[in-house]
Design a protein around this motif. Structure first.
Motif, PDB file in Angstrom:
ATOM      1  N   LEU A  63       0.823  -1.204   0.000  1.00  0.00           N
ATOM      2  CA  LEU A  63       0.000   0.000   0.000  1.00  0.00           C
ATOM      3  C   LEU A  63       0.857   1.252   0.000  1.00  0.00           C
ATOM      4  O   LEU A  63       1.985   1.247   0.496  1.00  0.00           O
ATOM      5  N   GLU A  64       0.313   2.335  -0.540  1.00  0.00           N
ATOM      6  CA  GLU A  64       0.966   3.634  -0.514  1.00  0.00           C
ATOM      7  C   GLU A  64       0.386   4.417   0.665  1.00  0.00           C
ATOM      8  O   GLU A  64      -0.814   4.682   0.699  1.00  0.00           O
ATOM      9  N   PRO A  65       1.215   4.814   1.639  1.00  0.00           N
ATOM     10  CA  PRO A  65       0.677   5.521   2.802  1.00  0.00           C
ATOM     11  C   PRO A  65       0.098   6.878   2.434  1.00  0.00           C
ATOM     12  O   PRO A  65       0.634   7.596   1.595  1.00  0.00           O
ATOM     13  N   GLU A  66      -1.011   7.232   3.083  1.00  0.00           N
ATOM     14  CA  GLU A  66      -1.615   8.555   2.955  1.00  0.00           C
ATOM     15  C   GLU A  66      -1.434   9.300   4.274  1.00  0.00           C
ATOM     16  O   GLU A  66      -1.605   8.718   5.340  1.00  0.00           O
ATOM     17  N   ILE A  67      -1.076  10.574   4.200  1.00  0.00           N
ATOM     18  CA  ILE A  67      -0.905  11.383   5.405  1.00  0.00           C
ATOM     19  C   ILE A  67      -2.271  11.863   5.899  1.00  0.00           C
ATOM     20  O   ILE A  67      -3.096  12.350   5.130  1.00  0.00           O
ATOM     21  N   ASP A  68      -2.498  11.706   7.199  1.00  0.00           N
ATOM     22  CA  ASP A  68      -3.732  12.192   7.821  1.00  0.00           C
ATOM     23  C   ASP A  68      -3.340  13.058   9.020  1.00  0.00           C
ATOM     24  O   ASP A  68      -2.883  12.551  10.046  1.00  0.00           O
ATOM     25  N   GLU A  69      -3.518  14.359   8.886  1.00  0.00           N
ATOM     26  CA  GLU A  69      -3.145  15.307   9.939  1.00  0.00           C
ATOM     27  C   GLU A  69      -3.961  15.105  11.214  1.00  0.00           C
ATOM     28  O   GLU A  69      -3.532  15.515  12.298  1.00  0.00           O
ATOM     29  N   ARG A  70      -5.116  14.484  11.110  1.00  0.00           N
ATOM     30  CA  ARG A  70      -5.999  14.344  12.273  1.00  0.00           C
ATOM     31  C   ARG A  70      -5.486  13.348  13.295  1.00  0.00           C
ATOM     32  O   ARG A  70      -5.940  13.358  14.450  1.00  0.00           O
ATOM     33  N   ILE A  71      -4.535  12.478  12.919  1.00  0.00           N
ATOM     34  CA  ILE A  71      -4.069  11.470  13.858  1.00  0.00           C
ATOM     35  C   ILE A  71      -2.667  11.795  14.376  1.00  0.00           C
ATOM     36  O   ILE A  71      -1.961  10.928  14.890  1.00  0.00           O
ATOM     37  N   ILE A  72      -2.283  13.065  14.295  1.00  0.00           N
ATOM     38  CA  ILE A  72      -0.977  13.525  14.751  1.00  0.00           C
ATOM     39  C   ILE A  72      -0.923  13.560  16.281  1.00  0.00           C
ATOM     40  O   ILE A  72      -1.942  13.541  16.974  1.00  0.00           O
ATOM     41  N   GLU A  73       0.284  13.649  16.813  1.00  0.00           N
ATOM     42  CA  GLU A  73       0.516  13.815  18.253  1.00  0.00           C
ATOM     43  C   GLU A  73      -0.146  15.108  18.730  1.00  0.00           C
ATOM     44  O   GLU A  73      -0.155  16.104  18.011  1.00  0.00           O
ATOM     45  N   PRO A  74      -0.711  15.135  19.937  1.00  0.00           N
ATOM     46  CA  PRO A  74      -1.299  16.376  20.453  1.00  0.00           C
ATOM     47  C   PRO A  74      -0.242  17.442  20.735  1.00  0.00           C
ATOM     48  O   PRO A  74       0.937  17.130  20.937  1.00  0.00           O
ATOM     49  N   THR A  75      -0.670  18.692  20.766  1.00  0.00           N
ATOM     50  CA  THR A  75       0.214  19.767  21.199  1.00  0.00           C
ATOM     51  C   THR A  75       0.473  19.626  22.698  1.00  0.00           C
ATOM     52  O   THR A  75      -0.351  19.080  23.440  1.00  0.00           O
ATOM     53  N   ASN A  76       1.643  20.114  23.138  1.00  0.00           N
ATOM     54  CA  ASN A  76       2.013  19.968  24.546  1.00  0.00           C
ATOM     55  C   ASN A  76       2.977  21.087  24.934  1.00  0.00           C
ATOM     56  O   ASN A  76       3.978  21.311  24.241  1.00  0.00           O
ATOM     57  N   HIS A  77       2.679  21.781  26.027  1.00  0.00           N
ATOM     58  CA  HIS A  77       3.544  22.865  26.496  1.00  0.00           C
ATOM     59  C   HIS A  77       4.957  22.381  26.758  1.00  0.00           C
ATOM     60  O   HIS A  77       5.926  23.133  26.582  1.00  0.00           O
ATOM     61  N   PHE A  78       5.119  21.134  27.172  1.00  0.00           N
ATOM     62  CA  PHE A  78       6.427  20.612  27.565  1.00  0.00           C
ATOM     63  C   PHE A  78       7.214  20.019  26.396  1.00  0.00           C
ATOM     64  O   PHE A  78       8.270  19.424  26.602  1.00  0.00           O
ATOM     65  N   GLU A  79       6.708  20.184  25.194  1.00  0.00           N
ATOM     66  CA  GLU A  79       7.402  19.693  24.002  1.00  0.00           C
ATOM     67  C   GLU A  79       8.833  20.226  23.958  1.00  0.00           C
ATOM     68  O   GLU A  79       9.080  21.418  24.153  1.00  0.00           O
ATOM     69  N   GLY A  80       9.788  19.345  23.714  1.00  0.00           N
ATOM     70  CA  GLY A  80      11.191  19.729  23.606  1.00  0.00           C
ATOM     71  C   GLY A  80      11.928  19.783  24.928  1.00  0.00           C
ATOM     72  O   GLY A  80      13.094  20.171  24.967  1.00  0.00           O
ATOM     73  N   THR A  81      11.257  19.396  26.024  1.00  0.00           N
ATOM     74  CA  THR A  81      11.903  19.441  27.335  1.00  0.00           C
ATOM     75  C   THR A  81      12.023  18.046  27.923  1.00  0.00           C
ATOM     76  O   THR A  81      11.351  17.098  27.509  1.00  0.00           O
ATOM     77  N   ASN A  82      12.891  17.933  28.928  1.00  0.00           N
ATOM     78  CA  ASN A  82      12.955  16.735  29.755  1.00  0.00           C
ATOM     79  C   ASN A  82      11.918  16.921  30.861  1.00  0.00           C
ATOM     80  O   ASN A  82      12.005  17.852  31.656  1.00  0.00           O
ATOM     81  N   MET A  83      10.919  16.050  30.919  1.00  0.00           N
ATOM     82  CA  MET A  83       9.794  16.254  31.817  1.00  0.00           C
ATOM     83  C   MET A  83      10.218  16.325  33.281  1.00  0.00           C
ATOM     84  O   MET A  83       9.718  17.157  34.046  1.00  0.00           O
ATOM     85  N   ARG A  84      11.114  15.484  33.694  1.00  0.00           N
ATOM     86  CA  ARG A  84      11.507  15.480  35.109  1.00  0.00           C
ATOM     87  C   ARG A  84      12.116  16.815  35.503  1.00  0.00           C
ATOM     88  O   ARG A  84      11.826  17.346  36.588  1.00  0.00           O
ATOM     89  N   ARG A  85      12.947  17.371  34.641  1.00  0.00           N
ATOM     90  CA  ARG A  85      13.545  18.675  34.946  1.00  0.00           C
ATOM     91  C   ARG A  85      12.504  19.784  34.835  1.00  0.00           C
ATOM     92  O   ARG A  85      12.485  20.715  35.642  1.00  0.00           O
ATOM     93  N   ALA A  86      11.629  19.682  33.818  1.00  0.00           N
ATOM     94  CA  ALA A  86      10.634  20.735  33.607  1.00  0.00           C
ATOM     95  C   ALA A  86       9.663  20.835  34.784  1.00  0.00           C
ATOM     96  O   ALA A  86       9.249  21.934  35.166  1.00  0.00           O
ATOM     97  N   LEU A  87       9.305  19.709  35.383  1.00  0.00           N
ATOM     98  CA  LEU A  87       8.347  19.724  36.481  1.00  0.00           C
ATOM     99  C   LEU A  87       8.922  20.352  37.750  1.00  0.00           C
ATOM    100  O   LEU A  87       8.168  20.772  38.630  1.00  0.00           O
ATOM    101  N   LYS A  88      10.237  20.437  37.835  1.00  0.00           N
ATOM    102  CA  LYS A  88      10.870  21.051  39.005  1.00  0.00           C
ATOM    103  C   LYS A  88      10.972  22.568  38.875  1.00  0.00           C
ATOM    104  O   LYS A  88      11.314  23.249  39.839  1.00  0.00           O
ATOM    105  N   ASN A  89      10.670  23.085  37.683  1.00  0.00           N
ATOM    106  CA  ASN A  89      10.779  24.518  37.427  1.00  0.00           C
ATOM    107  C   ASN A  89       9.435  25.192  37.714  1.00  0.00           C
ATOM    108  O   ASN A  89       8.437  24.916  37.048  1.00  0.00           O
ATOM    109  N   PRO A  90       9.376  26.121  38.703  1.00  0.00           N
ATOM    110  CA  PRO A  90       8.099  26.776  39.049  1.00  0.00           C
ATOM    111  C   PRO A  90       7.431  27.498  37.881  1.00  0.00           C
ATOM    112  O   PRO A  90       6.211  27.685  37.891  1.00  0.00           O
TER     113      PRO A  90
END
Length: 222
Positions: A63-90
C-alpha cells in the motif's frame, strides 16, 4: 525512537526511529501481514517517526501511505523538554493546574473529536477491507477511552498502549433503542423507522514487539 536525553518530542521534527525502533515497526508489520486480512488503506500521522513506522507496513501490504493530519501527536507545552527537569521549574507549574483538560496541552475532547473523525472517515473511505492508521500513544488511548465510554482523565504511566502495539476497532450498527419513559408513564416501544445507532468498539489489542520493549528507552507508542 532514539531519545537518550528523555525529551518529550511531541510534534518536533527530526525525531526518527532508532535501530531498535525499526525492528519493532517490522514486528508490527509482520503481525499485520500474518493476519492475512484484506487491507485497503494505510493512513499515517505526518511526523517522521510514524512515517518510518508505517514504511514496513506499506511494504508488507503493498500500500501507498496517505498522510492524515488528524491522527498527529497532540500539542504539549512541555514539548522539547525533559519532563523530570521541567516539572521542578516553578515557571511550568501553572500548566499543571487542571489535569482533566489537560491544562498543559490539547484538550482530550479535541483529541477525541479529530480521532473520531479520522476513524469514521477511514471506515467510509473503503468499500471493503481493513484500514491501518499509524498514530501515537495518547490519540490511540483517547480513542480507546472514548470507545469504552470511560473518563479521559488518567495516569499516563498506566496507558495500555505499548510501542508498536496494535489496537483494533470495528464499527457496529445497532437498532435505535426505545425512548426512556418519564416516571409513572408506560414504556414506549422502539421506533422501527428510527435511524440505527453507529458505534465504534474496540475488539483487539496486541503487542507484536513485546519481546523488544524492555530494551527500549522510549515509553511512548507509535
Amino acid at each position: 525512537m532514539f531519545n537518550p536525553d528523555g525529551i518529550l518530542y511531541g510534534r518536533l521534527p527530526g525525531f526518527g526511529l532508532s535501530k531498535l525502533g525499526h525492528r519493532m515497526a517490522q514486528a508490527a508489520a509482520d503481525d499485520l501481514a500474518a493476519r492475512d486480512r484484506p487491507v485497503s488503506l494505510l493512513r499515517v500521522s505526518p511526523l517522521q517517526r510514524t512515517r518510518e513506522s508505517a514504511a514496513p507496513i506499506a511494504a508488507a501490504l503493498g500500500l501507498e501511505p496517505e498522510i492524515d493530519e488528524r491522527i498527529i501527536e497532540p500539542t504539549n507545552h512541555f514539548e522539547g523538554t525533559n519532563m523530570r527537569r521541567a516539572l521542578k521549574n516553578p515557571v511550568n507549574w501553572p500548566f499543571l493546574v487542571y489535569p482533566p483538560r489537560p491544562s498543559w496541552g490539547e484538550a482530550y475532547t479535541s483529541i477525541e473529536k479529530r480521532m473520531r473523525e479520522a476513524v469514521d472517515d477511514a471506515f467510509d473511505s473503503v468499500e471493503s477491507g481493513d484500514v491501518v492508521l499509524v498514530s501515537h500513544q495518547l490519540p490511540i488511548w483517547v480513542m480507546h477511552l472514548s470507545a469504552a465510554g470511560e473518563p479521559f482523565l488518567h495516569d499516563p504511566r498506566k496507558r495500555r498502549c505499548a510501542l508498536s502495539s496494535i489496537t483494533t476497532f470495528e464499527r457496529t450498527t445497532e437498532p435505535a433503542p426505545a425512548p426512556q419513559p418519564r416516571p409513572g408513564e408506560p414504556a414506549v416501544p422502539a421506533d422501527p423507522d428510527a435511524p440505527p445507532v453507529i458505534r465504534v468498539v474496540e475488539v483487539g489489542y496486541a503487542e507484536p514487539a513485546g519481546s523488544l520493549i524492555t530494551a527500549a528507552t522510549d515509553v511512548g507508542a507509535v
